[in-house]
Motif scaffolding. Structure first.
Motif, PDB file in Angstrom:
ATOM      1  N   ASP A  34      34.020  49.465  31.077  1.00 24.33           N
ATOM      2  CA  ASP A  34      32.698  50.122  31.583  1.00 24.33           C
ATOM      3  C   ASP A  34      31.546  49.785  32.100  1.00 24.33           C
ATOM      4  OD1 ASP A  34      34.289  52.593  31.727  1.00 24.33           O
ATOM      5  OD2 ASP A  34      34.068  52.826  29.598  1.00 24.33           O
ATOM      6  N   SER A  35      32.099  48.698  32.498  1.00 15.27           N
ATOM      7  CA  SER A  35      30.579  47.246  32.732  1.00 15.27           C
ATOM      8  C   SER A  35      30.750  46.318  33.588  1.00 15.27           C
ATOM      9  CB  SER A  35      29.917  46.228  31.343  1.00 15.27           C
ATOM     10  OG  SER A  35      30.852  45.588  31.631  1.00 15.27           O
ATOM     11  N   PRO A  36      30.016  46.048  35.109  1.00 15.69           N
ATOM     12  CA  PRO A  36      30.363  45.907  36.005  1.00 15.69           C
ATOM     13  C   PRO A  36      30.666  43.986  35.469  1.00 15.69           C
ATOM     14  CG  PRO A  36      28.330  45.928  36.383  1.00 15.69           C
ATOM     15  CD  PRO A  36      28.577  46.873  34.654  1.00 15.69           C
ATOM     16  N   VAL A  37      31.002  43.816  36.000  1.00 15.82           N
ATOM     17  CA  VAL A  37      31.441  42.168  36.565  1.00 15.82           C
ATOM     18  C   VAL A  37      32.460  41.848  37.066  1.00 15.82           C
ATOM     19  CG1 VAL A  37      33.012  40.529  34.754  1.00 15.82           C
ATOM     20  CG2 VAL A  37      31.542  42.272  33.704  1.00 15.82           C
ATOM     21  N   SER A  38      31.432  40.910  37.975  1.00  6.95           N
ATOM     22  CA  SER A  38      32.543  40.118  39.683  1.00  6.95           C
ATOM     23  C   SER A  38      32.257  38.241  39.801  1.00  6.95           C
ATOM     24  CB  SER A  38      31.577  40.971  40.507  1.00  6.95           C
ATOM     25  OG  SER A  38      31.778  40.423  41.948  1.00  6.95           O
ATOM     26  N   ILE A  39      33.887  37.814  39.608  1.00  7.56           N
ATOM     27  CA  ILE A  39      33.911  36.714  39.608  1.00  7.56           C
ATOM     28  C   ILE A  39      33.950  36.624  40.585  1.00  7.56           C
ATOM     29  CG2 ILE A  39      34.231  34.778  38.626  1.00  7.56           C
ATOM     30  CD1 ILE A  39      35.156  36.907  36.123  1.00  7.56           C
ATOM     31  N   GLU A  40      34.106  35.859  41.412  1.00  6.02           N
ATOM     32  CA  GLU A  40      33.760  35.956  42.987  1.00  6.02           C
ATOM     33  C   GLU A  40      34.507  34.154  42.943  1.00  6.02           C
ATOM     34  OE1 GLU A  40      35.152  37.554  44.494  1.00  6.02           O
ATOM     35  OE2 GLU A  40      34.992  39.453  43.539  1.00  6.02           O
ATOM     36  N   LEU A  41      34.975  33.270  44.104  1.00  2.43           N
ATOM     37  CA  LEU A  41      35.271  31.849  44.108  1.00  2.43           C
ATOM     38  C   LEU A  41      35.269  31.379  45.795  1.00  2.43           C
ATOM     39  CD1 LEU A  41      35.711  28.842  43.409  1.00  2.43           C
ATOM     40  CD2 LEU A  41      38.266  29.386  43.087  1.00  2.43           C
ATOM     41  N   ASN A  42      34.311  30.769  46.387  1.00  4.94           N
ATOM     42  CA  ASN A  42      33.981  30.945  47.782  1.00  4.94           C
ATOM     43  C   ASN A  42      34.828  29.146  47.852  1.00  4.94           C
ATOM     44  OD1 ASN A  42      33.362  29.980  50.063  1.00  4.94           O
ATOM     45  ND2 ASN A  42      31.122  30.623  49.922  1.00  4.94           N
ATOM     46  N   LYS A  43      35.850  29.296  47.788  1.00  8.44           N
ATOM     47  CA  LYS A  43      36.628  28.075  48.504  1.00  8.44           C
ATOM     48  C   LYS A  43      36.682  27.385  48.956  1.00  8.44           C
ATOM     49  CE  LYS A  43      41.132  30.825  46.627  1.00  8.44           C
ATOM     50  NZ  LYS A  43      42.040  31.206  47.389  1.00  8.44           N
ATOM     51  N   LYS A  44      36.114  27.291  50.035  1.00 11.14           N
ATOM     52  CA  LYS A  44      35.086  26.130  51.153  1.00 11.14           C
ATOM     53  C   LYS A  44      34.202  25.708  50.088  1.00 11.14           C
ATOM     54  CE  LYS A  44      33.295  26.557  55.898  1.00 11.14           C
ATOM     55  NZ  LYS A  44      32.128  27.525  56.635  1.00 11.14           N
ATOM     56  N   ASP A  45      33.307  26.569  49.907  1.00 11.28           N
ATOM     57  CA  ASP A  45      31.961  25.821  49.789  1.00 11.28           C
ATOM     58  C   ASP A  45      32.151  25.417  48.098  1.00 11.28           C
ATOM     59  OD1 ASP A  45      30.533  25.766  51.737  1.00 11.28           O
ATOM     60  OD2 ASP A  45      29.324  27.985  51.615  1.00 11.28           O
TER      61      ASP A  45
END
Length: 164
Positions: A34-45
Motif C-alpha cells: 500500500d505504498s506508492p513505488v515507481s522504478i523506471e529505466l530510461n534506456k536511451k539516456d
C-alpha cells in the motif's frame, strides 16, 4: 603487437533484467504494501528514476537494487548515486540515478596517466569512450589489467578485444 581495449560499458538487457527483478521483489515485500513505488529505466539516456513515499523507503529500494544488480553480474559502481540528490515532490520522494555507460574523457585521461605512472612498457591511447593499450609482451598487458583493479577510480572496467 598485442593490444586490448579498456572500456566501461553496461549491458542494457542485464540492467533491464535487474530493474525488473527489483520491481517484482518490491511488489511482493510486506513493508512496501500500500505504498506508492515507481522504478523506471530510461534506456536511451541510461537514467533510473525512483519514486517512493519517504527517504527511508528510498534507501531500502536502493539496497535491493544494488543487491539484485550484483546477482545479475553488474557491478554496484555503475550507479552514480552522488550525481543528483533526492528531492521531495508533493507526496513522493524522487531520485534520479544516472547509469555510468562508457568512459568519460576525464576518466580516460586519469587511466592513461595511471598507466604511464606505473612504469610499464605499454602505450595507451584514448579512442572515443575507450582506452586502447598496446605493448610488446602480453605479460605487460596482463600487468596493466591487474594494476587497474587496484586503482580505485570507482569505475567498472571491462577488458575487451584482446589481440596478440
Amino acid at each position: 603487437m598485442p593490444s586490448f581495449d579498456l572500456v566501461s560499458k553496461v549491458d542494457l538487457q542485464t540492467l533491464d533484467n535487474a530493474v525488473n527483478t527489483v520491481k517484482k521483489e518490491i511488489t511482493n515485500r510486506f513493508d512496501f504494501k500500500d505504498s506508492p513505488v515507481s522504478i523506471e529505466l530510461n534506456k536511451k539516456d541510461f537514467l533510473l528514476t525512483i519514486e517512493v513515499e519517504s527517504e527511508m523507503k528510498l534507501n531500502q529500494v536502493l539496497d535491493v537494487l544494488i543487491s539484485r544488480s550484483i546477482k545479475q553480474g553488474l557491478e554496484a559502481t555503475i550507479y552514480d548515486m552522488e550525481a543528483k540528490k533526492g528531492y521531495q515532490s508533493g507526496k513522493v520522494f524522487k531520485k534520479e540515478i544516472p547509469v555510468r555507460n562508457g568512459l568519460k574523457q576525464e576518466d580516460a585521461k586519469k587511466v592513461v596517466k595511471l598507466i604511464k605512472d606505473s612504469g610499464l612498457k605499454v602505450q595507451a591511447a584514448i579512442m572515443d569512450d575507450m582506452v586502447r593499450i598496446t605493448g610488446k609482451k602480453i605479460d605487460d598487458l596482463q600487468s596493466v589489467i591487474s594494476a587497474s583493479k587496484t586503482w580505485g577510480l570507482g569505475i567498472p572496467f571491462q577488458y575487451v578485444n584482446m589481440k596478440s
